[in-house]
Design an enzyme around this catalytic site. Sequence first.
Site, mmCIF file in Angstrom:
data_model
loop_
_atom_site.group_PDB
_atom_site.id
_atom_site.type_symbol
_atom_site.label_atom_id
_atom_site.label_comp_id
_atom_site.label_asym_id
_atom_site.label_seq_id
_atom_site.Cartn_x
_atom_site.Cartn_y
_atom_site.Cartn_z
ATOM 1 C CB THR A 15 -0.937 0.007 1.227
ATOM 2 O OG1 THR A 15 -1.826 -1.114 1.145
ATOM 3 C CG2 THR A 15 -1.753 1.288 1.304
ATOM 4 C CB SER A 61 1.810 -7.897 1.074
ATOM 5 O OG SER A 61 0.700 -7.584 1.872
ATOM 6 C CB THR A 94 -0.370 -3.794 6.201
ATOM 7 O OG1 THR A 94 -1.598 -3.687 5.468
ATOM 8 C CG2 THR A 94 0.342 -2.453 6.218
#
Length: 330
Positions: A15, A61, A94
């Site tokens: 992000t 991710s 994250t």
Amino acid sequence: MPSPHKLLILYTGGTIGMQQSAEGLVPAGGFEARLRAEQQAHPERPVPHWLFRELSPLLDSANMTQRHWLAMRTTIIEAVEEEGCDAVLLLHGTDTLAYSAAALSFLLLGMEIPVVLTGSMQPAGVAGSDAWPNLFGALAALQGGLSPGVQVFFNGQLLHGARVSKGKSEAFDAFGEAQRPRHGQRLAALPANLDYRHPRHVVNLAVLPLYPGLQAAQLNALLASGVQGLLLECYGSGTGPSDNPEMLAALHEAHERGVVLAAISQCPQGHIEFGVYAAGSALAGCGLISGGGMTREAALGKLFALLGAGLCQQECERLFALDLCGELAD
């Protein structure tokens, strides 16, 4: 600890560097230029000398795999051994940041430099984003001198890389260290086959939470898929359906053919003590080893590092039960 002389910033996506597309936020290149512009706009911030590398391709991710962990490991080792870097800042999405932090904690054992992971809940450039505070906060922490090992910097906190979990999906304080009991015997000396220089390979691993209604046929199907290691998320202190002989037999047979079976507690503040209940003793009798108070991320990363180093079942079980980097003991 001394300030780093040469820092690697490894950008993997996430992000922090994403930009808007018609389908939503996607990983975007060009982050080095954005970072340098932000640094020049705020010369008062303490920042060590750094060089920049990108993981290719850049990732959301949520798409993280073991191969990406190995690629990160390789890039870090090359930067340290070939380019003289003495610290690393890894920019990461994250969703799986805690998994990567845990995996790298075990993949980089013996590397005497600090490695810090950070990311953000909102992209850099968005008004009020946590991206630059997290990134420059991590740089300031590194500039101040950190002990060797893997840590996470998020929302102003430094967190242990093998204890951290993501607890919130939107708030800036998304990460914290699991409040689980920590006790265990520390490894006396690092064996050569766990040193960061030792080759690693991809491993077939599975995680299975126990739940009411789980069938032996479902467990057998998972075990028949060729898994080399299975992490069971047990109830409470390490209990499971001890009155199901077919399920216990499936676990016992898997262990007999070399599958590493490990257990952690489903409870956010729990830990494994098989002997408290007969139901726990039944699982231990099938060959399960205790993960103590390890998180799922730590236990999975540890199994990956041990099995990925080519260790036999018995040695994996021995080392899994020992504290390697603070995942089990304070």
